[in-house]
Design a protein around this motif. Structure first.
Motif, PDB file in Angstrom:
ATOM      1  N   SER A  37       0.764  -1.104   0.165  1.00 41.26           N
ATOM      2  CA  SER A  37       0.259   0.074  -0.107  1.00 41.26           C
ATOM      3  C   SER A  37       0.913   0.759   0.027  1.00 41.26           C
ATOM      4  O   SER A  37       1.096   2.026  -0.966  1.00 41.26           O
ATOM      5  N   SER A  40       1.630   1.720  -3.648  1.00 42.48           N
ATOM      6  CA  SER A  40       0.960   2.516  -4.266  1.00 42.48           C
ATOM      7  C   SER A  40       0.872   3.795  -4.031  1.00 42.48           C
ATOM      8  O   SER A  40       1.181   4.826  -5.061  1.00 42.48           O
ATOM      9  N   ARG A  44       1.766   6.994  -6.523  1.00 39.14           N
ATOM     10  CA  ARG A  44       0.948   7.922  -7.476  1.00 39.14           C
ATOM     11  C   ARG A  44       1.506   9.077  -6.856  1.00 39.14           C
ATOM     12  O   ARG A  44       1.673  10.576  -8.246  1.00 39.14           O
TER      13      ARG A  44
END
Length: 623
Positions: A37, A40, A44
């Motif tokens: 996570s 990610s 981004r």
């Protein structure tokens, strides 16, 4: 790692966040302590860093300003993009990146003050740019891919700013405002000083003539309609009044400046661009002409500083306002147009000059230094004798902007045509005088045919002459004078004058090939007949009778063709000019009852004549 992240987002990649030219910034896969996570979220954020690096590459490439290291610079010559508007775009783009850079600085201070802050905090603070950067990147990629140049950049930015995302719209409007600064500088130079500052061909005004329209389709049908050789293409030319021969017939004067319409943004109407073109041309004419200041004065009436201040005020506005923009352009244009009107109408006596041109003064002779009619002339007559006659007019400043070489040539074309009609009319009247002198002599059947032919020819030519003089020339000139007297705007005068000339050429059928060719054939037949009558005192011999028979048949054929052309157009309820001529020729339906030919077996009955011809004959007999 937070420090590495902020550096990477600022355009300085490292080992944790390496740079790949194809994929951009990404988190290194060799970091086992990162949860998926977290990876990610970091990736981004890396998308923002990738866009930022590409933005700064683009800015550095085209302006030389850079905010990152040289490891991802590219060669400027590879894209071929250049120009003032591109540099302005880059300047505006750089200013929209400033909030992003400031946010990174703020994050650095926050992380230094509170080491317990997480990556989620950085993601939250930078979330405002997740919509902005991809949308702006689309604009940049569009400019690069399509090699958009000059004022076309304004159109591209404007279209992308019309979306529904407020951050994107605000950012692109700021970029557009910077790009408008270049346009306002060019406008100020052009409209206030007559200077076209456009080395890279970016502005929507250019030097030289505008690009010509597409050539007419050469494969149009040539089917015969059973109207004496009148084809479908020729009838369509008559029906839709396309003056397609004007450009071929007359050598156009090269415009010194014209619009580059492909550079004109869609939010600036062509009508506004035409006003900008007119003002700049007029100002440059004054700047370049060695005139007396006491006579001409300033074309802007010494309001240059005021107009410059108004342009600067518009430049400072964050949003482009077409209403404010057009109002200022109209103010400048009206100032210039009114000053030109004063110079032309009051000081240069335009009305008197127009009367001289339209009344065709008696000083007629071969045109000194004039070139003979070219192959594109509708008549294609040799440049000798009557064909060499024309009008010579020395145009004084500033009337030269109205009486251009092309305009003067149009006047000469109309003049030569009217002269040929008047010459034939005079010759036919001379034949009538000869007939009166010889009426005591014994006449033969051939003489009766000869004088009936003369009467038929005179009937047609008198009506044509009256139509050209009264229905065309005097009518159109009266309308022109009325329009000139009802305005104080030079552009209105020029437009009215252009319409006047176009109407003269159209209504006199010079531009309508079928009618014009038919009338020329009739004029030549009349001239041949007059020569035959003038050279023969007694009755015609066998050879003369044979020649007369040829003339009778030729005139019957051409008059029939003329009637069919005029009738075909009347039946389609178009072209009031042709209908007016037909009304004069066939006002009592004699032409119709005779099947479209002038072949009355008896002498010409006065009832055949139109009212105009009766009046002319009565006046002639009275003198």
């Amino acid at each position: 790692m937070i420090h590495e992240l902020l550096l990477a987002l600022s355009g300085y990649p490292g080992t944790i966040f390496p740079w790949n030219k194809r994929t951009g910034l990404q988190v290194s896969q060799d970091l086992p302590f990162l949860h998926p996570s977290e990876t990610s979220v970091l990736n981004r954020l890396c998308k923002l860093g990738s866009d930022y690096i590409r933005f700064t590459e683009f800015i550095e490439q085209h302006t030389g300003h850079v905010h990152q290291q040289e490891h991802h610079t590219s060669q400027p010559s590879q894209t071929g993009l250049h120009g003032s508007y591109l540099r302005a775009f880059c300047t505006g783009l750089d200013s929209t990146l400033q909030p992003y850079r400031q946010t990174l600085l703020d994050l650095e201070q926050e992380f230094l003050c509170d080491p317990h802050l997480t990556i989620s905090h950085a993601n939250y603070k930078l979330d405002q740019f997740q919509l902005l950067f991809p949308s702006v990147m689309v604009v940049v990629e569009t400019i690069k891919a399509q090699k958009i140049h000059g004022c076309q950049i304004l159109e591209t930015v404007y279209k992308h700013s019309c979306g529904g995302l407020p951050p994107v719209r605000t950012a692109l409007e700021k970029i557009l405002a910077v790009c408008h600064g270049v346009m306002y500088k060019q406008l100020a130079a052009w409209m206030l000083h007559g200077l076209l500052l456009d080395q890279s061909e970016e502005f929507y005004v250019k030097q030289g003539p505008s690009a010509g329209g597409a050539a007419a389709n050469q494969e149009e049908e040539e089917e015969d309609l059973g109207l004496g050789g009148l084809s479908g293409k020729q009838l369509r030319e008559l029906q839709d009044l396309r003056l397609i021969e004007e450009e071929n017939m007359l050598a156009p004067s090269l415009q010194q400046f014209s619009l580059r319409t492909e550079m004109l943004p869609s939010y600036i109407p062509v009508r506004v661009a035409e006003k900008i073109l007119f003002v700049g041309e007029s100002v440059q004419m004054f700047e370049n002409h060695n005139h007396s200041p006491s006579r001409a004065g300033s074309i802007l009436k010494h309001q240059e500083d005021l107009f410059a201040a108004e342009l600067h005020r518009l430049k400072q506005q964050p949003l482009f306002s077409l209403v404010d923009f057009e109002n200022l352009i109209d103010h400048i244009r009206s100032t210039v147009a009114e000053h030109l009107w004063t110079l032309m109408v009051e000081e240069s006596d335009l009305l008197e000059q127009l009367k001289v041109c339209c009344m065709f003064p008696d000083a007629i002779g071969p045109r000194d230094g004039a070139t003979p009619p070219q192959d594109t002339s509708p008549r294609e007559i040799p440049p000798t004798g009557w064909a060499a006659l024309g009008l010579t007019y020395k145009v004084q400043w500033p009337l030269h902007i109205l009486f251009t070489p092309a305009v003067l040539e149009k006047y000469n074309v109309v003049f030569r045509y009217l002269l040929s009609v008047r010459r034939v009319q005079s010759q036919l009247q001379h034949c009538w005088a000869l007939q009166m002198q010889r009426k005591h002599l014994k006449s033969s059947q051939t003489d009766a045919i000869k004088w009936r032919l003369r009467n038929h020819m005179a009937f047609l030519i008198d009506n044509l002459q009256y139509y050209l003089q009264v229905d065309v020339l005097e009518s159109q000139f009266s309308q022109l004078l009325q329009q000139i007297n009802s305005t104080r705007d030079f552009e209105s005068i020029r437009l009215a004058h252009d319409h006047f000339l176009s109407n003269l050429l159209a209504q006199s059928f010079i531009l309508l090939k079928p009618v014009f060719h038919c009338l020329n054939e009739i004029l030549e037949l009349c001239q041949t007949f007059c020569s035959l009558v003038s050279q023969t005192v007694a009755s015609l011999d066998e050879r003369g009778a044979a020649q007369l028979d040829i003339l009778v048949k030729g005139f019957r054929r051409q008059s029939s063709l003329l009637f069919k052309i005029l009738s075909s157009v009347r039946n389609h309820q178009i072209n009031s000019d042709l209908a007016q001529l037909l009304l004069r020729l066939d006002y009592n339906k004699y032409y119709t009852q005779a099947g479209g030919t002038l072949q009355d077996p008896g002498l010409l009955d006065p009832g055949l004549l139109s009212v105009g011809c009766l009046l002319k004959m009565v006046a002639h007999m009275a003198t």
